[in-house]
Design an enzyme around this catalytic site. Structure first.
Site, PDB file in Angstrom:
ATOM      1  N   LYS A 247       0.824  -1.196   0.000  1.00  0.00           N
ATOM      2  CA  LYS A 247       0.000   0.000   0.000  1.00  0.00           C
ATOM      3  C   LYS A 247       0.867   1.259   0.000  1.00  0.00           C
ATOM      4  CE  LYS A 247      -3.868  -0.224   0.125  1.00  0.00           C
ATOM      5  NZ  LYS A 247      -4.856  -0.362  -0.962  1.00  0.00           N
TER       6      LYS A 247
ATOM      7  N   HIS B 175      -1.357   4.785  -5.761  1.00  0.00           N
ATOM      8  CA  HIS B 175      -2.662   5.447  -5.927  1.00  0.00           C
ATOM      9  C   HIS B 175      -2.505   6.948  -6.183  1.00  0.00           C
ATOM     10  CE1 HIS B 175      -4.462   1.682  -4.795  1.00  0.00           C
ATOM     11  NE2 HIS B 175      -3.844   1.687  -3.636  1.00  0.00           N
TER      12      HIS B 175
END
Length: 373
Positions: A78, A96
């Site tokens: 992540k 992201h």
């Protein structure tokens, strides 16, 4: 480059994230191929530290990637915690920040400011532009499980009792046992099986959602499998509103017509009570499900759609780490698919799959707003 050192960081700062980009199995293959693999200790990772140590990895303290020599390649899953300091390493992770997500420029600018490079796992593709590794299958599988459980919970509990916190399972079979129990309770209350519409059903994510529904006992005719052909006409789609559960499994790249919105939900024919946005494009301005703005979590899996009145009540699941519900199986599958590319990291700049990722990184850096560098 010889003597390549890979540094597996912990997922510090990501609550309930138990997955790992490397597993003891893939770490051993890399070590046997001549790589040095340093593994940060982690009490959250689904694999015990000792499992890595047994295959020859070197255990190092948590969060030491920051001070590792610049030629070490940092591997994680992540995005990093939100901080300001520049990044000097090559990082392999999901960041992201390539699709105009909220705050993307702050995340991305840290790499060029420190001379580092981002090789984003989401955009690691082969010669046919297909992702070499993805968690999609288990994301869809887990999302469908929580959606079915939420459907049953809302039938059997008052509005004052939201769907409770969830935690990871040791394997798929254990999860399915709980989902079957929930469906039975929901059927007893409603007198019918749930109707589930999956968009993106032909992809990795959608196939996981469909498989979970069928393995949990939802009749085949109650699982509507939609993909590009069914959505080509453009939404919003009344079929979504007429289903009990909508599971969104598309990979969003650009603006498309909304699948569902407040206007399409404003009908006495609405049966929809649960939306599971597996794609979790919560902050993406192009999100085709513009009925929520909150990213949910394992601790609070659902968010009510307050603007939609009447029965049934409508909730959204928008958890961005759904595969963590099945962390061991999801990690093993992902890392196995990623392994052929990892084995080429010794000469990564001359390997097409990594070179494409670096080129994309440079293109995104070039698009940063003035003042961010």
């Amino acid at each position: 480059m010889s003597g390549t050192i890979l540094h597996l960081r912990s997922e510090l700062g990501k609550a309930l994230e138990h997955r790992s980009a490397l597993t003891p199995t893939t770490a051993k293959v890399l070590i046997d191929a001549g790589y040095t693999v340093n593994v940060e200790r982690s009490s959250e990772r689904i694999f015990d530290d000792s499992e890595f140590e047994k295959v020859g990895a070197t255990l190092v303290p948590e969060n030491t990637w920051r001070d590792a020599p610049t030629d070490h390649i940092i591997i994680g899953l992540k995005e990093l915690p939100v901080e300001e300091f520049p990044l000097k390493h090559v990082h392999i992770q999901f960041a992201h920040c390539y699709k105009n997500q909220g705050g993307w420029e702050k995340v991305l600018s840290r790499f060029p400011r420190g001379g580092g490079t981002l090789l984003d796992l989401e955009f690691l593709v082969d010669d046919r532009a297909r992702r070499v590794a993805a968690f999609g299958y288990h994301a869809g599988f887990a999302g469908a499980a929580l959606a079915l459980e939420t459907w049953a919970w809302q039938l059997t509990h008052p509005v004052s009792e939201p769907f409770p916190a969830v935690s990871s399972y040791p394997n798929e079979d254990a999860l399915i046992v709980d989902v079957k129990k929930a469906i039975a309770l929901g059927k007893e209350k409603s007198g019918k099986d749930p109707r589930v519409l999956v968009i993106g059903a032909l992809g990795r994510c959608g196939s996981g959602a469909v498989d979970l529904c069928l393995r949990a006992g939802v009749p085949t005719e109650n699982v509507l499998k939609w993909d590009l052909a069914e959505t080509a006409k453009g939404g919003p789609f009344p079929e979504i509103v007429e289903s009990d559960i909508f599971i969104n499994c598309i990979y969003l790249m650009s603006k498309i017509p909304n699948f569902v919105d407040f206007k399409s939900l404003d009908t006495p024919d609405r049966k929809l009570s649960v939306v599971c946005d597996v794609s979790a494009d919560t902050t993406n301005p192009n999100n085709p499900i513009p009925i929520y703005t909150v990213a949910t979590t394992f601790n609070e899996p659902t968010v009510p759609v307050e603007e939609v009145k009447g029965e049934p009540r409508l909730s959204v699941i928008s958890i961005d780490h759904l595969p963590s519900l099945l962390p061991r199986e999801a990690s093993e599958a992902f890392s196995k698919d990623l392994l052929p590319s990892l084995l080429q990291l010794k000469d990564w700049r001359n390997v097409p799959v990594w070179a494409r990722a670096e080129k994309l990184f440079q293109e995104k850096v070039a698009a940063l707003p003035n003042g961010e560098l």
